[in-house]
Structures are given as structure tokens and as C-alpha cells.
Write an enzyme that holds these catalytic residues in place. Structure first.
Site, PDB file in Angstrom:
ATOM      1  N   HIS A 121      64.791  73.956 -49.094  1.00  0.00           N
ATOM      2  CA  HIS A 121      64.589  74.357 -47.695  1.00  0.00           C
ATOM      3  C   HIS A 121      65.214  75.747 -47.527  1.00  0.00           C
ATOM      4  CE1 HIS A 121      65.440  74.240 -43.333  1.00  0.00           C
ATOM      5  NE2 HIS A 121      64.547  73.271 -43.247  1.00  0.00           N
ATOM      6  N   ASP A 198      72.341  69.710 -50.635  1.00  0.00           N
ATOM      7  CA  ASP A 198      71.705  69.660 -49.326  1.00  0.00           C
ATOM      8  C   ASP A 198      71.230  68.217 -49.135  1.00  0.00           C
ATOM      9  OD1 ASP A 198      69.865  69.521 -47.295  1.00  0.00           O
ATOM     10  OD2 ASP A 198      68.755  71.316 -47.874  1.00  0.00           O
ATOM     11  N   GLN A 201      67.856  65.391 -46.147  1.00  0.00           N
ATOM     12  CA  GLN A 201      66.798  64.367 -46.208  1.00  0.00           C
ATOM     13  C   GLN A 201      67.199  63.145 -47.017  1.00  0.00           C
ATOM     14  OE1 GLN A 201      64.176  64.434 -44.376  1.00  0.00           O
ATOM     15  NE2 GLN A 201      64.134  66.574 -43.749  1.00  0.00           N
ATOM     16  N   LYS A 224      68.669  63.892 -37.969  1.00  0.00           N
ATOM     17  CA  LYS A 224      67.602  63.317 -38.802  1.00  0.00           C
ATOM     18  C   LYS A 224      67.845  61.841 -39.083  1.00  0.00           C
ATOM     19  CE  LYS A 224      66.715  67.758 -40.969  1.00  0.00           C
ATOM     20  NZ  LYS A 224      65.393  68.176 -40.503  1.00  0.00           N
ATOM     21  N   CYS A 361      59.679  75.164 -43.564  1.00  0.00           N
ATOM     22  CA  CYS A 361      60.879  75.934 -43.953  1.00  0.00           C
ATOM     23  C   CYS A 361      61.047  75.933 -45.461  1.00  0.00           C
ATOM     24  CB  CYS A 361      62.142  75.397 -43.285  1.00  0.00           C
ATOM     25  SG  CYS A 361      62.080  75.483 -41.514  1.00  0.00           S
TER      26      CYS A 361
HETATM   27  N1  PMP Z   1      67.520  70.971 -45.666  1.00  0.00           N
HETATM   28  C1  PMP Z   1      66.469  70.159 -45.583  1.00  0.00           C
HETATM   29  C2  PMP Z   1      65.947  69.525 -46.829  1.00  0.00           C
HETATM   30  C3  PMP Z   1      65.886  69.902 -44.346  1.00  0.00           C
HETATM   31  O1  PMP Z   1      64.832  69.105 -44.267  1.00  0.00           O
HETATM   32  C4  PMP Z   1      66.430  70.518 -43.195  1.00  0.00           C
HETATM   33  C5  PMP Z   1      65.830  70.278 -41.829  1.00  0.00           C
HETATM   34  N2  PMP Z   1      64.476  70.455 -41.735  1.00  0.00           N
HETATM   35  C6  PMP Z   1      67.530  71.334 -43.349  1.00  0.00           C
HETATM   36  C7  PMP Z   1      68.057  71.548 -44.593  1.00  0.00           C
HETATM   37  C8  PMP Z   1      68.162  72.030 -42.169  1.00  0.00           C
HETATM   38  O2  PMP Z   1      68.747  71.093 -41.331  1.00  0.00           O
HETATM   39  P1  PMP Z   1      69.279  71.555 -39.896  1.00  0.00           P
HETATM   40  O3  PMP Z   1      68.143  72.279 -39.258  1.00  0.00           O
HETATM   41  O4  PMP Z   1      69.602  70.265 -39.224  1.00  0.00           O
HETATM   42  O5  PMP Z   1      70.464  72.424 -40.129  1.00  0.00           O
END
Ligand code: PMP
Length: 407
Positions: A121, A198, A201, A224, A361
Site C-alpha cells: 500500500h 503493515d 489488513q 478496518k 492506494c
Molecule cells: N496498508 C494497507 C494494506 C491498507 O489496506 C491500508 C488502508 N487502506 C493502509 C495501509 C492505510 O491505513 P490507514 O489509512 O488506516 O492509515
């Protein structure tokens, strides 16, 4: 509790969208919130809204106990040793930026390497890109296999003794790939690098034990997994956090302030400058209770059934490509013939079905997949097989708009 019973605990799901019952398939972007979390937030604002760690009045004491109680819930959830290792952040993004800006600034020098993957991401790419630029370090990528998985042979080849930081997503928000974090962490450590994860998910969907993962940092977001937006956490190994400099300076994080010098509070508060995300953290704690009570065996089993059923139901659709490996978490990202994903999502929306369309993203991953965008259905505890039937029927409806892409 089965998914239909669980669904009843999420008030938002009981509504019509565009004249159809809402089918919410966008939980990887953000999950819906159970009544327990909504009531916990309501209770905070109605009964004991107050700043924490200040003064001695009764409401402030309740708020502080609840806020710090939520930290203990995060500790237990991750199986960390101490609450000192749990820093509340705005979410995964700010947690990863904290590691890059604080640990990274002090440990990465010119010519050193930072290793990530092309499936990350943007939140797990850009902080490292910026760090590499600041330091003249090299950002390296572990290549992906054709099915969107990582081969440990490639990990061995990519990580070297110049590598200082390895940062990999636990579960892909696009492909659903579950990465072999503990094996990657061993290779990182063998080379003297630290391992950041990270977990945006993974934490909502699969059991996370930071000791089993063997990681040094683990970042995740409350929103999430049934919690409110604007709150997440960073787990960091105590020896590392202790030596790290704060990046947010101001109130709440100080011990002593003089005219020209100041000292910081102990862990974890030195990283929580300013009034913290009090309601968010308390709601996050309620979300952790909620998913923990459901149990990760059940959650994982349920999502596996939904993924298997998706493959079964969507397999009949001609020209539908599903990206990623068969073994995956509850994410199904697809391309429907030549139809633009935004058009697919618009047709589905007219049916009350919420899916995501775009680059998720993950622009480098889109490039790797050779697409500009995809559509994505992502599941959580409240989704049912009927939701997937609705998705399949919605995709068939798309035929009326976009020609004969189905058999
Ligand atoms: N990493 C992953 C794999 C994600 O799916 C997301 C959220 N879409 C993020 C990081 C970023 O999370 P946040 O927007 O809650 O900071």
C-alpha cells in the site's frame, strides 16, 4: 453466531441504497461498526468526556482508565509483553511514518538498503521512499511471483548485510495474499535488519501474534476492524522504542520543559504528543473486544468460505479475471473484460452493492498487474453468501450496459 446474526449488530447495514438492500463489500477500505462500538463512543461523550493524564477530577480519571484500558486490550490482542510497547497513532499510515521518521532517521545512512515489495500500500512505500531520499539510501523491492505471492528465495537474494529495514504487508489489500512474515523476519534478522509489518489488513481478519511473527514493529488501524476512524496502533519492541526519538513534540509527551531544553515522558507516552485520540482509542478497545469475542478461528473460517464461494459464483462469468492467489484473506479483486472498473462499480452501486474501484492506494502493484485500476469486493464478519450472490447478479446486470462479456 452466524453472519446473519452478526449483521444485525451493525445498524448501518439495515438500510436500502438506491432502492435495494445495502450489500457492503468495501470493508478493506473501512469496516462498518457494531452497536457495541457505537454505544461505547456514545457513552464516552455522554458520561465522561474529559482529557486524560491531567488533574485529578473524577471524569478525567474514568477517561484515563478507559484510554489506558484500551491500550491493554491492544497489548493482549497482539500478544505483546508490555503496554509500554503499544503506541496509539491515527492509524497504520502514521504508525509506519513514525517508524520511518524516528527509527529510520537514526539507523539508515547513505548506501544502506530498505527492502519492501511491489504489492505494498502507498502507506508502506512512501515513508520509505522519503527516508531513502533523505539519507541517500537504496529502496529495494522483493520481486513477486506470477500469482502475487513472495518466494523466500527472492527474499534471501534481496536482503543483504546493507539492509537496515525490511517492511512488508502481512495481508495484501488488493490480492489477499498472506505473506510469510515470520520467515521474512528471520532473514531480515540474520542480516542485522529490523522487520516492520503493515498489519492493516491482517489484524482485522487473521489471528496476529507478534511473537510468532517475530517482527520488531507492527502497524494497524482500528477502523478496518469495527473501530472508529482516526485511531490505530504501533507495536514496537521495547529496546527499539526506548532509543527512538519522538516526532510529535508538545503537550502530554513531556516530563520537564525548560526554556532551552526538555525531557520526555516514558514509553509509550513520549510518542503521543498533544491531546490523544481518547474516544477513538476507547472505541478501538470495544472493537477489539468485539472481534476477539467472535474469535479468529470463526472469522478466518467464515472469510475462507466467502472467498471459496466467490470463486465458485464468479467462475461462470466470461472475461472475469480475479487477481491474486487462491489461498487468500477475504478480498476479491477483479477485472471484467474491457469494462472500466469505475463503470462496474457504478452499475453495482445502482443495485445497492458497494465495491471499491480504483488503484486501491497500490499504484506500483497496478503497474505490476498491468492494469490502471481494478474493482474490489472485500468481506468482513457480517457478509453472507447472499451478498456474493448479489454481487454475481449485479455483474450479470452489467451486461445490459456493457455488451456481451458473459457466456
Ligand atoms: N496498508 C494497507 C494494506 C491498507 O489496506 C491500508 C488502508 N487502506 C493502509 C495501509 C492505510 O491505513 P490507514 O489509512 O488506516 O492509515
Amino acid at each position: 453466531m452466524n453472519a446473519k446474526e452478526i449483521k444485525k449488530l451493525f445498524p448501518i447495514l439495515d438500510q436500502q441504497v438506491n432502492g435495494n438492500p445495502l450489500v457492503y463489500l468495501d470493508s478493506a477500505a473501512t469496516s462498518q461498526k457494531p452497536i457495541q462500538v457505537i454505544e461505547k463512543l456514545d457513552d464516552y461523550y455522554r458520561r465522561y468526556n474529559s482529557n486524560v493524564h491531567r488533574g485529578v477530577h473524577t471524569l478525567g480519571t474514568i477517561a484515563t482508565d478507559e484510554y489506558e484500558g484500551a491500550r491493554e486490550k491492544v497489548r493482549a490482542f497482539l500478544n505483546a509483553d508490555e503496554v509500554a510497547e503499544i503506541v496509539f497513532t491515527r492509524g497504520t499510515t502514521t504508525a509506519l511514518n513514525l517508524v520511518a521518521q524516528s527509527y529510520g532517521n537514526d539507523h539508515v545512512s547513505e548506501g544502506d538498503e530498505i527492502v519492501i515489495t511491489p504489492m505494498e500500500h502507498h502507506s508502506n512505500i512512501i515513508p520509505w521512499q522519503q527516508l531513502a531520499k533523505r539519507k541517500g539510501a537504496v529502496l529495494k523491492y522483493i520481486p513477486l511471483q506470477a500469482d502475487g505471492t513472495i518466494d523466500l528465495v527472492d527474499v534471501e537474494k534481496t536482503i543483504t548485510e546493507r539492509t537496515k529495514i525490511v517492511s512488508v504487508m502481512h495481508v495484501s489489500n488488493v490480492l489477499g495474499t498472506i505473506n510469510p512474515i515470520s520467515d521474512i523476519a528471520k532473514i531480515a534478522h540474520k542480516n542485522g535488519a529490523i522487520m516492520a509489518v503493515d498489519g492493516a489488513q491482517s489484524a482485522p481478519h487473521i489471528e496476529v501474534d507478534i511473537k510468532e511473527l517475530g517482527c520488531d514493529f507492527f502497524a494497524f488501524s482500528g477502523h478496518k476492524m469495527g473501530g472508529p476512524t482516526g485511531i490505530g496502533a504501533l507495536y514496537g519492541r521495547k529496546e527499539l522504542l526506548e532509543k527512538m526519538e519522538p516526532i510529535d513534540f508538545g503537550g502530554e509527551m513531556i516530563d520537564f520543559v525548560g526554556l532551552h531544553d526538555s525531557t520526555w515522558k516514558e514509553l509509550p507516552w513520549k510518542f503521543e504528543g498533544g491531546t490523544p485520540i481518547i474516544a477513538g482509542a476507547i472505541g478501538f478497545g470495544a472493537a477489539i473486544d468485539f472481534v476477539s469475542d467472535l474469535g479468529f478461528n470463526e472469522i478466518e473460517q467464515h472469510e475462507k468460505e466467502l472467498v471459496d464461494y466467490s470463486f465458485e459464483r464468479l467462475a461462470d462469468l466470461k472475461d472475469l479475471t480475479i487477481f491474486g492467489p487462491k489461498e487468500r484473506a477475504g478480498v476479491v479483486t477483479f477485472q471484467l473484460g474491457d469494462v472500466h472498473p469505475h463503470d462496474v462499480a457504478t452499475v453495482l452501486d445502482a443495485e445497492g452493492i458497494a465495491v471499491r474501484a480504483g488503484h486501491h492506494c497500490a499504484q506500483p502493484l497496478m503497474k505490476w498487474l498491468n492494469v490502471v485500476a481494478t474493482a474490489r469486493a472485500s468481506y468482513y464478519v457480517y457478509n453472507t453468501k447472499e451478498d456474493i450472490d448479489a454481487l454475481a447478479n449485479g455483474l450479470v446486470k452489467a451486461k445490459e450496459y456493457f455488451g456481451d462479456v458473459f457466456s
